[in-house]
Design a protein around this motif. Sequence first.
Motif, PDB file in Angstrom:
ATOM      1  N   ASN A  44      29.171  -3.853  15.716  1.00  0.00           N
ATOM      2  CA  ASN A  44      27.773  -3.668  16.106  1.00  0.00           C
ATOM      3  C   ASN A  44      27.071  -5.015  16.074  1.00  0.00           C
ATOM      4  O   ASN A  44      27.555  -5.947  16.752  1.00  0.00           O
ATOM      5  N   ASP A  45      25.985  -5.182  15.375  1.00  0.00           N
ATOM      6  CA  ASP A  45      25.096  -6.348  15.538  1.00  0.00           C
ATOM      7  C   ASP A  45      25.788  -7.718  15.522  1.00  0.00           C
ATOM      8  O   ASP A  45      26.672  -7.950  14.696  1.00  0.00           O
ATOM      9  N   GLN A  61      28.895  -7.686  12.960  1.00  0.00           N
ATOM     10  CA  GLN A  61      29.160  -6.508  12.140  1.00  0.00           C
ATOM     11  C   GLN A  61      30.472  -5.906  12.621  1.00  0.00           C
ATOM     12  O   GLN A  61      30.627  -5.597  13.810  1.00  0.00           O
ATOM     13  N   TRP A  69      32.177   2.845  12.949  1.00  0.00           N
ATOM     14  CA  TRP A  69      31.367   2.142  11.963  1.00  0.00           C
ATOM     15  C   TRP A  69      31.898   2.397  10.552  1.00  0.00           C
ATOM     16  O   TRP A  69      32.283   3.525  10.227  1.00  0.00           O
ATOM     17  N   MET A  72      31.743  -2.367   6.476  1.00  0.00           N
ATOM     18  CA  MET A  72      31.036  -3.454   7.160  1.00  0.00           C
ATOM     19  C   MET A  72      31.328  -4.830   6.568  1.00  0.00           C
ATOM     20  O   MET A  72      31.145  -5.077   5.378  1.00  0.00           O
ATOM     21  N   PHE A 105      26.049  -6.283   5.386  1.00  0.00           N
ATOM     22  CA  PHE A 105      25.243  -5.908   6.542  1.00  0.00           C
ATOM     23  C   PHE A 105      24.745  -7.161   7.269  1.00  0.00           C
ATOM     24  O   PHE A 105      25.111  -8.284   6.952  1.00  0.00           O
ATOM     25  N   SER A 106      23.840  -6.939   8.220  1.00  0.00           N
ATOM     26  CA  SER A 106      23.433  -8.025   9.118  1.00  0.00           C
ATOM     27  C   SER A 106      22.650  -9.139   8.431  1.00  0.00           C
ATOM     28  O   SER A 106      22.033  -8.929   7.391  1.00  0.00           O
ATOM     29  N   ARG A 172      16.247  -4.869   4.736  1.00  0.00           N
ATOM     30  CA  ARG A 172      17.439  -5.533   5.292  1.00  0.00           C
ATOM     31  C   ARG A 172      17.198  -6.498   6.456  1.00  0.00           C
ATOM     32  O   ARG A 172      16.122  -6.596   6.991  1.00  0.00           O
ATOM     33  N   ASP A 173      18.315  -7.147   6.793  1.00  0.00           N
ATOM     34  CA  ASP A 173      18.483  -7.989   7.978  1.00  0.00           C
ATOM     35  C   ASP A 173      17.657  -9.280   7.936  1.00  0.00           C
ATOM     36  O   ASP A 173      16.787  -9.517   8.783  1.00  0.00           O
ATOM     37  N   GLU A 225      14.302  -2.765  12.270  1.00  0.00           N
ATOM     38  CA  GLU A 225      15.406  -3.539  11.693  1.00  0.00           C
ATOM     39  C   GLU A 225      15.648  -4.808  12.507  1.00  0.00           C
ATOM     40  O   GLU A 225      15.034  -5.022  13.550  1.00  0.00           O
ATOM     41  N   CYS A 226      16.539  -5.657  11.988  1.00  0.00           N
ATOM     42  CA  CYS A 226      16.965  -6.883  12.672  1.00  0.00           C
ATOM     43  C   CYS A 226      15.807  -7.721  13.232  1.00  0.00           C
ATOM     44  O   CYS A 226      15.770  -8.009  14.433  1.00  0.00           O
ATOM     45  N   TYR A 289      20.495  -3.929  21.809  1.00  0.00           N
ATOM     46  CA  TYR A 289      20.008  -3.713  20.452  1.00  0.00           C
ATOM     47  C   TYR A 289      20.403  -4.859  19.526  1.00  0.00           C
ATOM     48  O   TYR A 289      21.382  -5.564  19.751  1.00  0.00           O
ATOM     49  N   ALA A 290      19.604  -5.012  18.446  1.00  0.00           N
ATOM     50  CA  ALA A 290      19.947  -5.896  17.322  1.00  0.00           C
ATOM     51  C   ALA A 290      20.154  -7.351  17.726  1.00  0.00           C
ATOM     52  O   ALA A 290      20.909  -8.077  17.077  1.00  0.00           O
ATOM     53  N   TRP A 307      23.636  -6.732  20.839  1.00  0.00           N
ATOM     54  CA  TRP A 307      24.749  -5.771  20.816  1.00  0.00           C
ATOM     55  C   TRP A 307      24.498  -4.742  21.911  1.00  0.00           C
ATOM     56  O   TRP A 307      23.379  -4.256  22.059  1.00  0.00           O
TER      57      TRP A 307
HETATM   58  C1  FRU Z   1      21.412  -2.320  13.051  1.00  0.00           C
HETATM   59  C2  FRU Z   1      21.884  -2.114  11.624  1.00  0.00           C
HETATM   60  C3  FRU Z   1      21.269  -3.107  10.678  1.00  0.00           C
HETATM   61  C4  FRU Z   1      22.262  -3.167   9.550  1.00  0.00           C
HETATM   62  C5  FRU Z   1      23.569  -3.019  10.297  1.00  0.00           C
HETATM   63  C6  FRU Z   1      24.636  -2.271   9.531  1.00  0.00           C
HETATM   64  O1  FRU Z   1      22.305  -1.856  14.009  1.00  0.00           O
HETATM   65  O2  FRU Z   1      21.591  -0.788  11.222  1.00  0.00           O
HETATM   66  O3  FRU Z   1      19.967  -2.771  10.268  1.00  0.00           O
HETATM   67  O4  FRU Z   1      22.187  -4.364   8.831  1.00  0.00           O
HETATM   68  O5  FRU Z   1      23.277  -2.328  11.488  1.00  0.00           O
HETATM   69  O6  FRU Z   1      25.840  -2.274  10.220  1.00  0.00           O
END
Ligand code: FRU
Length: 502
Positions: A44-45, A61, A69, A72, A105-106, A172-173, A225-226, A289-290, A307
């Motif tokens: 992902n991100d 990620q 998923w 991570m 995580f991110s 986060r992030d 997020e992010c 996204y992200a 992503w």
């Molecule tokens: C966004 C997210 C972030 C997190 C990550 C976890 O896609 O939910 O907020 O850090 O993915 O994989």
Amino acid sequence: MNKQLITFWLTCLLPFTLLAQQQAVPTPQWRPVYHFTPPKNWTNDPNGLIYLDGVYHLYYQHNPFENKWGHMSWGHATSTDLLNWKHLPVAIPEIVTKDTITSIFSGCAVLDKNNTSGFGTNGKAPLVAIYTADLPKQQRETQCVAFSNDGGLTFTNYAGNPVLDLQKKDFRDPSVIWMEEQQQWVMVVALPTEHKLQFYGSKDLKKWDLLSEFGNEGDTRKIWECPSLTPLYVDGDPSKKKWLIMISSGNQDAATGMQYFTGDFDGKTFRNDNPPAHQQFVDYGRTFYAAIPYNNLPDGRQTMLGWLMPFQTETYPWRGQMSIARDLLLKSTPEGVRLYQQPSSVLHASLEKLPAAKKLVKNGLEIDSKEIPFGKGGSFNSNANWIDVTFTPGSGDEFGLKIGQNSVDKTQTVIGYNKARNELYIANEKGVVADKVTVKPSEGKIRLQVLFDKSSVEVFVNGGERVLTTLVFPAEKATGWSVFAANGKVMVDTLKVWDLSR
Ligand code: FRU
């Protein structure tokens, strides 16, 4: 085997066995050629994007073990042209101890040029990753740092982690930049469920002090997020500096997953240019996204990767891909300062180097109520290409491109512009329009830069005033493409196509 056991197997286990087998069908026809995908398993991100000595690092990620998923960790790849990626071992793996699992995580990565952190050895600048440690069991997210003294291949977690802990489940992030004027690091980090960002300052990347908060403005329908905070010169003019905040929100049912704000940032507080209720989006498709910008790029360039969140259709042995690298630009418009995006200038340079057989140029072509197939007779068939076309709308109701055309079952993806609705839409191979955006001609013209790469389509409209990204799932042989006008005329001023298939 007794009867009960057989019944249990048939009703409970067999469906899972079949499903697992079903998911394991390889889908090379959807593996993008010039968009990043991991060799296998889930991504992902994008994380820790940083440019070091001519090399673009991409951490991401990653689940190193499965095509979904989980577990991570930060996967790692590098590129010198943003088209071809070299795959490297996992850079920051999840941490598993007897009683705790810590997911990585991110987050971001910075080059600590002055060794403010003291993590550097032998007088060299360390690379420092700032990420969220997610502890599922404890329902806790904290910010942590890890450092690398081997150019980003391996990282050591700081013994004093976490560096920020609010005792919260959702926090986060982190995204960190160096502010030269203030001589300090600034972090922006999200409180997702509170629709809030926090800004922290630090002299050494270890001790962080709260500077201010920003939130509950713009789009608050979904979690935040992010986040990222990026300085840019409006219209490229160094006397007009503005700050761009980008945030990702929710998922595919909100077609606009990423929003942005422009404003001023004095090293402490962000002031939004627009009224709190004003909403602006980065991409109008469901998949983008992200995205976060690269750190440490030369000449004030700002480039991001996002992503492309997978749709329901399974891909194997990988799942998830990155967008193309996009340059970020702020432009003054009659409505105010707005974000424009362009495929990175680095990519444009690579296109120019392609051999003549991989290029097609056509200028001044009038189309009247028909479709002109370019995929046949002299030109190339391709479902990994880059099309740059400028139309002057005429009497036709609709015009645009048809890509991924399958001569056997007649399926195709249509990138159409509806004149009456001022709407750019993408109808996928099933004929479904799920991604669209309203955009008017600019100086009487509609320009489309279409980056089609097997299963992803990114469309930059009018030099990146709007971007519409989606995923499509055409058959392997769906390589035809054409230009069309419906119910009247359109003028194709210029058409340039690069074949990027390999
Ligand atoms: C966004 C997210 C972030 C997190 C990550 C976890 O896609 O939910 O907020 O850090 O993915 O994989």
